[in-house]
Enzyme design. Sequence first.
Site, PDB file in Angstrom:
ATOM      1  N   SER A 157       0.831  -1.211   0.000  1.00  0.00           N
ATOM      2  CA  SER A 157       0.000   0.000   0.000  1.00  0.00           C
ATOM      3  C   SER A 157       0.864   1.259   0.000  1.00  0.00           C
ATOM      4  CB  SER A 157      -0.924   0.007   1.221  1.00  0.00           C
ATOM      5  OG  SER A 157      -0.164  -0.061   2.418  1.00  0.00           O
ATOM      6  N   ARG A 158       2.170   1.087   0.321  1.00  0.00           N
ATOM      7  CA  ARG A 158       3.088   2.241   0.382  1.00  0.00           C
ATOM      8  C   ARG A 158       4.475   1.812  -0.103  1.00  0.00           C
ATOM      9  NH1 ARG A 158       4.607   3.385   5.482  1.00  0.00           N
ATOM     10  NH2 ARG A 158       3.467   1.834   6.683  1.00  0.00           N
ATOM     11  N   GLY A 159       5.360   2.797  -0.237  1.00  0.00           N
ATOM     12  CA  GLY A 159       6.786   2.533  -0.439  1.00  0.00           C
ATOM     13  C   GLY A 159       7.106   1.690  -1.670  1.00  0.00           C
ATOM     14  N   ILE A 160       8.111   0.831  -1.505  1.00  0.00           N
ATOM     15  CA  ILE A 160       8.624   0.020  -2.615  1.00  0.00           C
ATOM     16  C   ILE A 160       7.529  -0.892  -3.185  1.00  0.00           C
ATOM     17  CG2 ILE A 160      10.273  -1.833  -3.159  1.00  0.00           C
ATOM     18  CD1 ILE A 160      12.046  -0.535  -0.838  1.00  0.00           C
ATOM     19  N   ASP A 194      -2.223  -9.163   8.693  1.00  0.00           N
ATOM     20  CA  ASP A 194      -1.000  -8.883   9.459  1.00  0.00           C
ATOM     21  C   ASP A 194      -0.099 -10.102   9.294  1.00  0.00           C
ATOM     22  OD1 ASP A 194       1.002  -8.558  11.279  1.00  0.00           O
ATOM     23  OD2 ASP A 194      -0.305  -8.032  12.964  1.00  0.00           O
ATOM     24  N   ASN A 240       7.716  -8.448   0.854  1.00  0.00           N
ATOM     25  CA  ASN A 240       8.255  -7.079   0.887  1.00  0.00           C
ATOM     26  C   ASN A 240       8.102  -6.399   2.246  1.00  0.00           C
ATOM     27  OD1 ASN A 240       8.912  -4.331  -0.383  1.00  0.00           O
ATOM     28  ND2 ASN A 240       6.812  -4.024   0.331  1.00  0.00           N
ATOM     29  N   TYR A 298      20.638  -2.086  13.982  1.00  0.00           N
ATOM     30  CA  TYR A 298      20.001  -2.852  12.898  1.00  0.00           C
ATOM     31  C   TYR A 298      20.128  -4.369  13.065  1.00  0.00           C
ATOM     32  CZ  TYR A 298      17.851  -2.828   8.265  1.00  0.00           C
ATOM     33  OH  TYR A 298      16.978  -2.952   7.217  1.00  0.00           O
ATOM     34  N   LYS A 327      17.062 -10.500   7.918  1.00  0.00           N
ATOM     35  CA  LYS A 327      17.224 -10.420   6.457  1.00  0.00           C
ATOM     36  C   LYS A 327      18.269 -11.440   5.975  1.00  0.00           C
ATOM     37  CE  LYS A 327      14.516  -6.802   5.535  1.00  0.00           C
ATOM     38  NZ  LYS A 327      13.253  -6.943   4.809  1.00  0.00           N
ATOM     39  N   ILE A 378      17.240   3.495   0.976  1.00  0.00           N
ATOM     40  CA  ILE A 378      16.196   3.713  -0.025  1.00  0.00           C
ATOM     41  C   ILE A 378      15.206   4.740   0.523  1.00  0.00           C
ATOM     42  CG2 ILE A 378      14.438   2.618  -1.480  1.00  0.00           C
ATOM     43  CD1 ILE A 378      17.285   1.492  -1.988  1.00  0.00           C
ATOM     44  N   ASP A 379      14.921   5.730  -0.288  1.00  0.00           N
ATOM     45  CA  ASP A 379      14.136   6.869   0.166  1.00  0.00           C
ATOM     46  C   ASP A 379      12.644   6.515   0.290  1.00  0.00           C
ATOM     47  OD1 ASP A 379      13.365   9.340   0.872  1.00  0.00           O
ATOM     48  OD2 ASP A 379      13.863  10.326  -1.024  1.00  0.00           O
TER      49      ASP A 379
END
Length: 283
Positions: free
Chosen positions: A27-30, A76, A103, A163, A170, A199-200
Amino acid sequence: MTEPETTSAASAETAARPRVTLITGSSRGIGRVLALKLASRGEHVVVNYKKNAELADDVVREARELGGGGLAVQADIEEPDDIDALFEKVRAEYGRLDGFVANAAASAFKPVSALKLHHLDRSWAMNVRSFVLGAQRASALMTNGGRIVAVTSYGSLRAFPTYASLGAAKAAVESYVKFMATEFGPRNITVNAVNGGLIDTDSLEYFYERVPGMAPMQSVIEKVPLGRPGTADDMASAVEFLLGAHAGYITGQTITVDGGLTVVAPPYWADTSGELRAAVFGD
Ligand SMILES: NC(=O)c1ccc[n+]([C@@H]2O[C@H](COP(=O)([O-])OP(=O)(O)OC[C@H]3O[C@@H](n4cnc5c(N)ncnc54)[C@H](OP(=O)(O)O)[C@@H]3O)[C@@H](O)[C@H]2O)c1
């Protein structure tokens, strides 16, 4: 050799139908940029989201305007029952799947010494378990071959403040990619990862603006050989390639999309001075 008529008819039908790809967190981003890229090729996208139905509905509406199709499905992915319901919805609507893109991601950004039991468990559930459960269900719906792509990040390769929880998850995902590639290959299902640098998107802003004491984003950007953060489009383009016809013989791989961030090491060109610096930056 001439193909039997029934097989040709079946292949023609398969070739004519639009491809269907499920993208978690699109729904957003990448994920959103990727969904719209696929839709503009006439494909169908299953737009998964957690909270914001309005944004997901907007993506589906835009996908239709671009000549594709799709549906928005709330689930979810930290919850196995929700993952089951998500794939059941895909099965009921399409009866098949051509692509699955893992994703969506979330984690706690804290030093290793501050990670509590629930941080460790939730990061695994959200980022690793959801990928394995999703790939199991996706591959079962890929009756005519398929493509699975996981979106990972450079924290799987390099260590930096706060991180660890997400980076280690990941890395586990990238390892699963290799095992799945060997197991699903005989069914013509490829499994790969796209590993992003800076990544912006909203999550980049969150990391640099909301994690207390985090280094300034600019101090990192100046170390990136290409001199800029990546865009959602940079990432989505690499995923689109792995989902597409030109990547049919690539499996078990991780493609890094980071402007060169993971190949640099100190001393950095950004920290040089005088003629040496001018040789690279011209100033
Ligand atoms: N941005 C970066 O700098 C960067 C760099 C490298 C790699 N990546 C990777 O790229 C991927 C996408 O990142 P992004 O920054 O574009 O977006 P993101 O913040 O990871 O994800 C946003 C999307 O995920 C959904 N979402 C969040 N939690 C969910 C859950 N539990 N179940 C289902 N959906 C959920 C959101 O839906 P709602 O809005 O409805 O909650 C939204 O659609 C991630 O795997 C990330 O690790 C990002």
